[in-house]
Design an enzyme around this catalytic site. Structure first.
Site, mmCIF file in Angstrom:
data_model
loop_
_atom_site.group_PDB
_atom_site.id
_atom_site.type_symbol
_atom_site.label_atom_id
_atom_site.label_comp_id
_atom_site.label_asym_id
_atom_site.label_seq_id
_atom_site.Cartn_x
_atom_site.Cartn_y
_atom_site.Cartn_z
ATOM 1 N N MET A 22 -3.625 9.485 1.670
ATOM 2 C CA MET A 22 -3.245 8.264 2.371
ATOM 3 C C MET A 22 -3.871 7.048 1.688
ATOM 4 S SD MET A 22 -4.760 5.868 4.634
ATOM 5 C CE MET A 22 -5.884 6.475 5.875
ATOM 6 N N ASP A 52 -6.798 9.616 12.868
ATOM 7 C CA ASP A 52 -8.161 9.154 12.564
ATOM 8 C C ASP A 52 -9.117 9.764 13.574
ATOM 9 O OD1 ASP A 52 -7.876 5.670 11.344
ATOM 10 O OD2 ASP A 52 -7.425 7.626 10.444
ATOM 11 N N GLU A 90 -6.162 6.759 16.564
ATOM 12 C CA GLU A 90 -7.594 6.925 16.308
ATOM 13 C C GLU A 90 -8.316 7.175 17.622
ATOM 14 O OE1 GLU A 90 -9.835 4.422 13.574
ATOM 15 O OE2 GLU A 90 -11.467 4.334 15.039
ATOM 16 N N ASP A 121 -16.941 4.247 15.941
ATOM 17 C CA ASP A 121 -16.601 5.100 14.789
ATOM 18 C C ASP A 121 -17.711 6.130 14.538
ATOM 19 O OD1 ASP A 121 -15.043 2.366 12.916
ATOM 20 O OD2 ASP A 121 -14.243 3.720 14.455
ATOM 21 N N GLU A 142 -1.346 2.168 13.162
ATOM 22 C CA GLU A 142 -2.591 2.444 13.896
ATOM 23 C C GLU A 142 -2.893 1.363 14.909
ATOM 24 O OE1 GLU A 142 -5.951 3.353 11.473
ATOM 25 O OE2 GLU A 142 -7.368 2.969 13.076
ATOM 26 N N HIS A 147 -8.507 1.632 1.276
ATOM 27 C CA HIS A 147 -7.826 0.348 1.345
ATOM 28 C C HIS A 147 -7.719 -0.130 -0.103
ATOM 29 C CE1 HIS A 147 -9.997 0.505 5.249
ATOM 30 N NE2 HIS A 147 -8.958 -0.136 5.705
ATOM 31 N N LYS A 194 -5.116 -0.438 18.112
ATOM 32 C CA LYS A 194 -6.492 -0.690 18.586
ATOM 33 C C LYS A 194 -6.405 -1.813 19.605
ATOM 34 C CE LYS A 194 -11.231 -1.608 16.975
ATOM 35 N NZ LYS A 194 -12.087 -1.915 15.815
ATOM 36 N N ASP A 208 -10.966 -1.520 -1.317
ATOM 37 C CA ASP A 208 -12.103 -0.595 -1.444
ATOM 38 C C ASP A 208 -12.237 -0.196 -2.906
ATOM 39 O OD1 ASP A 208 -12.346 -0.580 1.342
ATOM 40 O OD2 ASP A 208 -11.149 1.235 1.568
ATOM 41 N N HIS A 231 -10.253 4.327 19.234
ATOM 42 C CA HIS A 231 -9.422 3.217 19.704
ATOM 43 C C HIS A 231 -8.766 3.516 21.047
ATOM 44 C CE1 HIS A 231 -8.997 1.750 15.272
ATOM 45 N NE2 HIS A 231 -10.248 1.855 15.676
ATOM 46 N N ASP A 249 -16.115 -0.648 18.927
ATOM 47 C CA ASP A 249 -15.584 0.478 18.131
ATOM 48 C C ASP A 249 -16.726 1.123 17.348
ATOM 49 O OD1 ASP A 249 -13.144 0.646 15.404
ATOM 50 O OD2 ASP A 249 -13.974 2.187 16.730
ATOM 51 N N ASP A 263 -12.227 8.791 10.296
ATOM 52 C CA ASP A 263 -12.422 7.353 10.121
ATOM 53 C C ASP A 263 -13.685 6.993 10.896
ATOM 54 O OD1 ASP A 263 -10.513 4.296 10.738
ATOM 55 O OD2 ASP A 263 -12.334 4.734 9.611
HETATM 56 C C1 DIG Z 1 -9.889 1.050 11.384
HETATM 57 O O1 DIG Z 1 -9.891 2.047 12.359
HETATM 58 C C2 DIG Z 1 -8.756 1.224 10.434
HETATM 59 C C3 DIG Z 1 -9.129 0.793 9.058
HETATM 60 O O2 DIG Z 1 -10.323 1.438 8.740
HETATM 61 C C4 DIG Z 1 -8.022 1.335 8.245
HETATM 62 O O3 DIG Z 1 -7.102 0.335 8.018
HETATM 63 C C5 DIG Z 1 -7.412 2.430 9.063
HETATM 64 C C6 DIG Z 1 -7.249 3.641 8.218
HETATM 65 O O4 DIG Z 1 -7.493 4.812 8.884
HETATM 66 N N1 DIG Z 1 -8.300 2.564 10.222
HETATM 67 MN MN MN Z 2 -8.886 3.957 11.882
HETATM 68 MN MN MN Z 3 -12.231 2.498 14.536
#
Ligand code: DIG
Ligand code: MN
Ligand code: MN
Length: 389
Positions: A92, A249, A221, A261, A185, A58, A187, A61, A224, A259, A291
């Site tokens: 990316m 992801d 993802e 992860d 993406e 990001h 969610k 970051d 998600h 979530d 991710d």
């Molecule tokens: C969360 O799943 C999102 C953030 O971490 C980011 O914006 C994106 C990048 O893969 N996934």
């Molecule tokens: Mn993600």
């Molecule tokens: Mn996530």
């Protein structure tokens, strides 16, 4: 056929991690940080040590939100050098439109037009960073694009605002010659009670309404889609089939949880297997981005274990997929269940074809006699995954 049994990652595997994943310090809503800050350039060195191919980020970051132009240039230059020195690429880049309080009511969909304009400005600047680092994929995750109460705005207005922003950003990439593609993406919730564009399918329905639909795809993802109780591989397959799988992801998730992860393959091995098999069967050539983040119990040696585990499990499942594709009994059953015999073809419509189909006599009793040995087929899959085949 199958890889040497060391399952060591190689650049051609295209494994990538975000700075925010292995740099995650373990804070959660109920507990403070457990790991010290790790500087981006040190994260790059750690990712090189574990064998990753790429690093994502990001904007914030890497570059603090209120850094001066000179500080921003110096940080990006230094990071680029660190990536080059460690042999990592930046496939990316994305933008944080969720951490700063100004996005408390959303970013592109916020009610305040100043917030919406600031979100677009911030994203353009993040695209500038991405271009400088060579990224061609720009992920947009609308973590704050949602509601706690639908009293706050008409839902269709949110869709319009989202479209206005993404249309604008596509033009910015064209105008600057960045050649970027946007990976959207989805969610379903968290951090908002409900997030707009809740599933990958939502975005697949949204993309055709854009001015430049060819510049937009999805970044599904695993956690998600699983949060919504959906089959992740099906979402990925539909995106792929539509030519819209621009990024992915990978992680893992227990059903009905926030979530998580989790490390790839650490919760639902079978789902992970079907996903890896799909990506390898269709020769997906994009980044395999994890991710995910390590357990809060881990120190940075544990974070390396986490990162190595993500890649190792992917490679083991890739090996299993190759074995599955060459297993004689499995392939025999597939041949049996997918033979179409002399069934009437549907194909493209024609009035003659429709007349033929209307007049065709189906022997339902005979059709019902065809076996569908899915129990055997799935048990062979389980045997293979458990290593007894
Ligand atoms: C969360 O799943 C999102 C953030 O971490 C980011 O914006 C994106 C990048 O893969 N996934
Ligand atoms: Mn993600
Ligand atoms: Mn996530």
């Amino acid at each position: 056929m199958t890889r040497a049994k060391d399952y060591q990652p190689r650049p051609e595997d295209k494994f990538s991690f975000g700075l925010w994943t292995v740099g995650n310090r373990g804070r959660d809503p109920f507990g403070d940080f457990v790991r010290p800050v790790m500087a981006p350039n040190d994260i790059v060195a750690m990712l090189a040590e574990v064998g990753a191919w790429g690093v994502n980020l990001h904007d914030n970051d890497l570059v603090p939100i209120d850094a001066s132009a000179a500080e921003r240039d110096s940080i990006v230059r230094s990071f680029k050098k660190a990536c080059e020195a460690n042999g990592l690429v930046v496939p990316m880049v994305t933008v944080s439109l969720f951490f700063h309080p100004i996005f408390r009511d959303g970013a592109f969909t916020a009610n305040d037009p100043e917030v919406r304009a600031y979100a677009v400005q911030k994203t353009m600047r993040a695209m500038d960073i991405g271009a400088e680092l060579g990224a061609k994929i720009f992920v947009l995750w609308g973590g704050r694009e949602g509601v706690e109460t639908d009293a706050c705005r008409p839902a269709e207005e949110a869709v319009k605002r989202l479209r206005e922003a993404i249309n604008y950003l596509c033009r910015y990439s064209l105008d600057r010659g960045y050649g970027m593609k946007f990976a959207l993406e989805a969610k379903p919730n968290e951090p908002r009670a409900d997030i707009y564009m809740s599933t990958t399918g939502s975005y697949l329905g949204f993309i055709p309404t854009l001015d430049h639909p060819e510049m937009a795809g999805v970044n599904p993802e695993m956690a998600h889609e699983h949060m919504s109780g959906l089959n992740f591989m099906h979402a990925v397959a539909q995106a792929w089939e539509a030519g819209k799988l621009f990024h992915i992801d990978l992680n893992d998730q227990m059903p009905g949880r926030y979530d998580q992860d989790l490390r790839f393959g650490s919760a639902n091995l079978k789902a992970a297997f079907w996903l890896v098999k799909f990506l390898e069967d269709v020769h997906y050539d994009g980044p395999r981005h994890f991710d995910a983040h390590a357990y809060r119990t881990e120190d940075y040696e544990g974070v390396k274990d986490f990162a190595r585990g993500c890649m190792r499990t992917y490679l083991i499942l890739k090996d299993k997929a190759c074995l599955w594709n060459h297993d004689r009994e499995i392939q025999g059953i597939l041949a049996e269940i997918s033979s179409d015999g002399n069934a009437p073809k549907i194909g493209k419509y024609s009035s003659e074809g429709a007349s033929r189909l209307l007049n065709h006599v189906f022997d339902k009793e005979k059709i019902l006699q065809k076996r569908l040995p899915y129990e055997r087929l799935d048990q062979l899959t389980v045997d293979l995954l458990l290593g007894v085949r």
